[in-house]
Design an enzyme around this catalytic site. Structure first.
Site, PDB file in Angstrom:
ATOM      1  CE1 TYR A 138       0.849   9.024  -1.824  1.00 15.79           C
ATOM      2  CE2 TYR A 138       2.985   9.923  -1.199  1.00 15.79           C
ATOM      3  CZ  TYR A 138       1.618   9.890  -1.053  1.00 15.79           C
ATOM      4  OH  TYR A 138       1.019  10.713  -0.143  1.00 15.79           O
ATOM      5  CE  LYS A 189     -14.426   3.832  -4.010  1.00 11.84           C
ATOM      6  NZ  LYS A 189     -15.605   4.204  -3.184  1.00 11.84           N
ATOM      7  CG  ASP A 221     -16.551   5.201   0.170  1.00 11.21           C
ATOM      8  OD1 ASP A 221     -16.127   4.101   0.581  1.00 11.21           O
ATOM      9  OD2 ASP A 221     -17.471   5.298  -0.661  1.00 11.21           O
ATOM     10  CG  ASP A 245      -0.817  11.419   2.447  1.00 11.05           C
ATOM     11  OD1 ASP A 245      -0.140  11.824   3.401  1.00 11.05           O
ATOM     12  OD2 ASP A 245      -1.225  12.162   1.536  1.00 11.05           O
ATOM     13  CG  ASP A 249      -2.811  14.747   7.199  1.00 12.77           C
ATOM     14  OD1 ASP A 249      -1.811  14.071   7.512  1.00 12.77           O
ATOM     15  OD2 ASP A 249      -2.746  15.895   6.722  1.00 12.77           O
TER      16      ASP A 249
HETATM   17  C1  IPM Z   1       3.286  12.335   4.817  1.00 12.34           C
HETATM   18  C2  IPM Z   1       3.448  13.499   3.879  1.00 12.34           C
HETATM   19  C3  IPM Z   1       4.241  13.078   2.651  1.00 12.34           C
HETATM   20  C4  IPM Z   1       3.438  12.002   1.954  1.00 12.34           C
HETATM   21  C5  IPM Z   1       4.620  14.205   1.686  1.00 12.34           C
HETATM   22  C6  IPM Z   1       5.398  15.298   2.380  1.00 12.34           C
HETATM   23  C7  IPM Z   1       5.384  13.706   0.497  1.00 12.34           C
HETATM   24  O1  IPM Z   1       2.200  14.036   3.566  1.00 12.34           O
HETATM   25  O2  IPM Z   1       4.313  11.750   5.230  1.00 12.34           O
HETATM   26  O3  IPM Z   1       2.155  11.993   5.159  1.00 12.34           O
HETATM   27  O4  IPM Z   1       2.542  12.299   1.163  1.00 12.34           O
HETATM   28  O5  IPM Z   1       3.719  10.818   2.205  1.00 12.34           O
HETATM   29 MG    MG Z   2       0.582  13.202   4.672  1.00 10.03          MG
END
Ligand code: IPM
Ligand code: MG
Length: 356
Positions: A138, A189, A221, A245, A249
């Protein structure tokens, strides 16, 4: 306590408003709190040409806690880097050195039916994803889109971790596990990437200071697969910025909706930034349909971490659980036999139960 309210774009303002209502209710009861709002993201860019105005950064620095909403929108996606809404959040995380991002994934009994996974896979789930938040691909250089010697365009990003960056997130992971079920799974990884080889080595080394905590390692993975196969094997998952990240999700779906997931980003002290894991969802913004529970649960994390008021955090979490048990749902989690309500009404339901 000073709280900076940065609600941002899209559904950010409407969901953050419900989190603020919870804080206002507690303030009426005597909680000493001062709230100040500022622009961040696309709305800040529209107003003054930059997604993270100096005044907003200054307010965040002076605050004990930050309640963040969401930022972004289709219209900003083609702006130069540095001016895009998401860059403001990344800068804020790095400027305040909020390196530890907690994303708790806890199954709510009333919402088991809203998960796409089978009941027996998700029932009773309680795992913590700890994502390193201020380093990795990042932030590292070199980065960019360049031309090589033959004139072809090349995209470049750099995965990079220093030993001390790995060490400090490792300590947070083991300390967190001590307050839970004493298990850490480090996700990397290491089979392919040197950066991750160092990650695994340092995790193992720090683990020696915590003999009472069981440390295991998984490649990312395999971790992605294990999360949907048998998530209850996990207690604390610690991982790098990019992997965290993605995995967070994925994990959000275990508990029904990403609209339920709060997060806390903290550094060395009590200050933290508290935000829903979900984004700005421009497609449903301003329609009073967004789920505000992630924002409200982020307020609970704020009360626990920055205010050092676990009693109030538990009250907020209970108020959310009772609202759901009473059958109220926003559109993202509605199932047959439950009652669909809007964003504002959901906030009111939680506040009513909090004060009852
Ligand atoms: C998160 C989001 C952010 C990230 C974006 C909006 C920059 O996806 O907080 O998970 O990638 O960290
Ligand atoms: Mg995110």
């Amino acid at each position: 306590m000073k709280v900076a309210v940065l609600s941002g774009d899209g559904i950010g303002p409407e969901v953050t408003r419900q989190g603020v209502k919870v804080l206002e209710a507690l303030a009426r009861e005597g909680l000493a709190i001062e709230m100040e709002t500022a622009l961040i993201g696309g709305c800040a860019y529209d107003a003054g040409g930059h997604p993270l105005p100096e005044a907003t950064l200054a307010l965040a620095r002076a605050a004990d806690a930050i309640l963040f909403g969401a930022e972004g929108g289709f219209e900003y996606e083609t702006l130069p880097r540095g001016l895009r809404p998401g860059d403001a959040l990344l800068t804020l995380r790095q400027e305040l050195d909020l390196f530890a991002n907690f994303r708790p994934i806890v199954s709510v009994p009333a919402l088991i039916e809203a998960s796409t996974l089978k009941r027996e896979v998700v029932e009773g789930l309680d795992l913590m994803i700890l994502r390193e938040l201020t380093s990795d691909i990042y932030f590292a250089s070199p980065r960019g889109i360049e031309r090589d010697g033959r004139g072809e365009r090349v995209g470049v990003n750099t995965m990079r971790y220093t030993e001390s960056e790995i060490r400090r997130i490792a300590h947070v992971a083991f300390a967190t596990a001590r307050g839970r079920r004493h298990k850490v799974c480090s996700v990397d990884k290491a089979n392919v990437l040197e950066t991750m080889e160092l990650w695994r080595e340092v995790m193992t080394d720090v683990g020696r200071d915590y003999p009472d905590v069981e440390l295991t390692h998984l490649y990312v993975d395999a971790a992605a697969m294990s999360l949907v196969r048998y998530p209850k094997q996990f207690d604390v998952i610690v991982t790098a910025n990019l992997f965290g990240d993605i995995l967070s999700d994925e994990a959000s779906m275990l508990v029904g909706s990403i609209g339920m997931l709060p997060s806390a980003s903290i550094g060395a002290g009590r200050r933290g930034l508290f935000e829903p894991v979900h984004g700005c969802a421009p497609d449903i913004a301003g329609q009073d349909v967004a789920n505000p529970l992630a924002s409200i649960l982020s307020v609970a994390l704020m009360l626990r971490h920055s205010f050092r008021r676990p009693d109030l955090a538990v009250r907020v979490e209970d108020a959310v659980a009772r609202t759901l048990a009473d059958g109220y749902r926003t559109a993202d989690i509605v199932t047959p036999g439950t009652q669909r309500i809007g964003t504002e009404a959901m906030g009111d339901c939680v506040v009513a139960r909090l004060m009852a």
